[in-house]
Design a protein around this motif. Structure first.
Motif, PDB file in Angstrom:
ATOM      1  N   UNK A   1      24.518  -2.867   5.450  1.00 12.31           N
ATOM      2  CA  UNK A   1      24.250  -4.103   6.175  1.00 12.31           C
ATOM      3  C   UNK A   1      25.564  -4.793   6.519  1.00 12.31           C
ATOM      4  N   UNK A   2      25.525  -5.695   7.493  1.00 13.28           N
ATOM      5  CA  UNK A   2      26.742  -6.387   7.907  1.00 13.28           C
ATOM      6  C   UNK A   2      27.209  -7.349   6.833  1.00 13.28           C
ATOM      7  N   UNK A   3      28.521  -7.624   6.782  1.00 13.03           N
ATOM      8  CA  UNK A   3      29.039  -8.582   5.803  1.00 13.03           C
ATOM      9  C   UNK A   3      28.344  -9.942   5.894  1.00 13.03           C
ATOM     10  N   UNK A   4      27.992 -10.378   7.107  1.00 13.35           N
ATOM     11  CA  UNK A   4      27.330 -11.671   7.259  1.00 13.35           C
ATOM     12  C   UNK A   4      25.933 -11.648   6.635  1.00 13.35           C
ATOM     13  N   UNK A   5      25.208 -10.543   6.853  1.00  9.64           N
ATOM     14  CA  UNK A   5      23.872 -10.419   6.252  1.00  9.64           C
ATOM     15  C   UNK A   5      23.975 -10.390   4.730  1.00  9.64           C
ATOM     16  N   UNK A   6      24.940  -9.642   4.214  1.00 11.55           N
ATOM     17  CA  UNK A   6      25.153  -9.585   2.768  1.00 11.55           C
ATOM     18  C   UNK A   6      25.437 -10.978   2.224  1.00 11.55           C
ATOM     19  N   UNK A   7      26.291 -11.717   2.909  1.00  9.02           N
ATOM     20  CA  UNK A   7      26.647 -13.064   2.469  1.00  9.02           C
ATOM     21  C   UNK A   7      25.430 -13.986   2.458  1.00  9.02           C
ATOM     22  N   UNK A   8      24.620 -13.917   3.522  1.00 10.81           N
ATOM     23  CA  UNK A   8      23.447 -14.782   3.608  1.00 10.81           C
ATOM     24  C   UNK A   8      22.422 -14.471   2.518  1.00 10.81           C
ATOM     25  N   UNK A   9      22.185 -13.183   2.304  1.00 12.68           N
ATOM     26  CA  UNK A   9      21.199 -12.804   1.286  1.00 12.68           C
ATOM     27  C   UNK A   9      21.721 -13.112  -0.110  1.00 12.68           C
ATOM     28  N   UNK A  10      23.004 -12.910  -0.327  1.00 15.21           N
ATOM     29  CA  UNK A  10      23.585 -13.236  -1.630  1.00 15.21           C
ATOM     30  C   UNK A  10      23.408 -14.714  -1.947  1.00 15.21           C
ATOM     31  N   UNK A  11      23.587 -15.553  -0.928  1.00 14.68           N
ATOM     32  CA  UNK A  11      23.404 -16.985  -1.132  1.00 14.68           C
ATOM     33  C   UNK A  11      21.952 -17.294  -1.516  1.00 14.68           C
ATOM     34  N   UNK A  12      21.002 -16.627  -0.858  1.00 14.47           N
ATOM     35  CA  UNK A  12      19.590 -16.828  -1.200  1.00 14.47           C
ATOM     36  C   UNK A  12      19.319 -16.434  -2.646  1.00 14.47           C
ATOM     37  N   UNK A  13      19.872 -15.295  -3.052  1.00 14.97           N
ATOM     38  CA  UNK A  13      19.650 -14.829  -4.420  1.00 14.97           C
ATOM     39  C   UNK A  13      20.308 -15.756  -5.444  1.00 14.97           C
ATOM     40  N   UNK A  14      21.468 -16.274  -5.105  1.00 12.88           N
ATOM     41  CA  UNK A  14      22.127 -17.237  -5.998  1.00 12.88           C
ATOM     42  C   UNK A  14      21.306 -18.517  -6.105  1.00 12.88           C
ATOM     43  N   UNK A  15      20.779 -18.981  -4.975  1.00 14.07           N
ATOM     44  CA  UNK A  15      19.972 -20.200  -4.982  1.00 14.07           C
ATOM     45  C   UNK A  15      18.688 -20.024  -5.793  1.00 14.07           C
TER      46      UNK A  15
END
Length: 399
Positions: free
Chosen positions: A31-45
């Motif tokens: 997946x793209x770095x931006x998608x990884x970043x967005x999903x990681x933020x969701x998982x952290x939240x």
């Protein structure tokens, strides 16, 4: 698609012991770095992952490591066995937070057993100190066959009065949790994928050594359940054409030749074990433990019974491994501890001899990495798998 990608990333993090950085995740899942970043933020939240420090061995900015948050989610598991019922509270990484074990109530009244299970679960959650709001649900491992769609137990052996019991709905009403019901052998395979470590990766069969013998199937990290949820019923594989008759009309099936009840009866008939024929699940378990103790204590007749059973079980396993072309056989279940020493000595070479792919790849034979509570841990893992594991159904888009 977003939910599927989230579970793919979560699964990638789960399968690494040290965690992964966002850069490594992008390389692994594509997946793209931006998608990884967005999903990681969701998982952290959602508190499902945590940032666990930084690592860096070369030029450039140190990378932040992402790991599962053990306290981010919990699941409850119950293994309903004819002899003993086991309970666990499992955290997100598959570690047991609390467990208990009780003798399965006797009689022919499932409602009394369900009431007892609900009371034991309530006490277990209290004793664990886990916030109930973080419990994703309750998984139940039951003897097969089952009606997976309806969460119904269908005439399990050694549980009289349990034909067509709607276990899922009854426990949901009694506990207030969302409930999943699956076969004990399938649950054990799920446990291995979530908490077994290296033995739970890739393609393998889980040989469940219980009151009966069945197998859970995992191919390319996905648990295979079959059309009705009853895959892995191997009781009618013929392993000894000259063996005792089976209720299916054949001779020498697994069910009639090498399950614990048959071995105990053979030992009693030979005078190795005293007393009349064991009939209840508890009696069979105790008598089988006595048989194994005699075998390991030097009784040659008892040893011969175990050794013959290993040969017959290896034949059944060979049929399964040759059909599925797996890389590993994992043994476990309530009766495995008694059998492990002798089976691990005999079965690997027997399996290799009968392997159709032996010139291409070996078949590893190991004991479960989960331990004696594999059924209950598997039941709780059902909840984690259902909630968090990547599944093709998540790719279906609603119109």
């Amino acid at each position: 698609m977003g939910d599927f990608n989230l579970t793919v990333i979560l699964d990638a993090i789960r399968r690494t012991t040290g965690g992964l950085s966002r850069v490594e995740l992008a390389q692994i899942v594509g997946l793209s770095p931006q998608t990884i970043s967005n999903i990681s933020r969701r998982l952290l939240d959602q508190n499902l992952i945590v940032e666990a420090g930084k690592e860096g061995s070369g030029p450039g900015k140190p990378r932040t490591i992402l790991r599962l948050n053990p306290a981010g989610m919990y699941a409850l598991g119950v293994h309903l066995d004819p002899a003993v019922t086991t309970f666990v509270v499992l955290d997100l990484v598959g570690a047991v937070v609390r467990h208990s074990r009780i003798k399965t109530p006797g009689g022919n009244d499932p409602s009394a057993v369900i009431t007892t299970i609900a009371a034991e679960l309530a006490q277990l959650v209290t004793d664990s100190g886990v916030d109930r709001s973080r419990i994703a649900g309750l998984g139940v491992a039951a003897p097969g066959p089952i009606d997976l769609d309806n969460g119904t137990v269908v005439d399990p052996p050694l549980l009289p009065g349990w034909d067509r019991v709607e276990l899922r709905e009854a426990l949901a009403r009694a506990t207030g949790y969302s409930v999943l019901v699956d076969k004990d052998v399938t649950s054990a395979a799920v446990a291995e994928t979530w908490a077994g470590g290296p033995s739970g990766a890739g393609s393998f069969v889980f040989m469940y050594m219980g009151t009966g013998i069945g197998c859970g199937i995992v191919l390319n990290d996905e648990v295979i359940r079959g059309t009705s949820g009853n895959a892995g019923e191997i009781g009618h594989i013929v392993v000894d054409p000259d063996g005792p008759p089976c209720d299916c009309g054949q001779r020498g099936c697994v069910k009639s030749s090498c399950i614990p009840q048959v071995l105990v009866a053979e030992a009693e008939a030979a005078g190795i074990l005293e007393g009349s024929r064991a009939s209840s699940a508890a009696e069979i378990k105790q008598s089988f433990a006595d048989l194994c103790a005699r075998a390991y204590g030097g009784d040659e007749r008892a040893s011969a019974i175990l050794d013959k059973s290993a040969v017959l079980v290896a034949r059944a396993v060979s049929v399964v491994t040759n059909t599925l072309d797996v890389e590993r056989v994992v043994f476990g279940g309530p009766f495995w501890t008694c059998l492990s020493q002798r089976y691990l000595e005999l079965i690997p070479s027997l399996l290799d001899t009968n392997s159709a792919a032996r010139l291409i790849h070996p078949i590893e034979v190991v004991g479960t990495g989960v331990g004696e509570d594999v059924g209950a841990i598997g039941a709780a893992s059902l909840v984690l798998e259902h909630t968090l594991a990547p599944r093709a159904q998540r790719l279906l888009l609603e119109s």
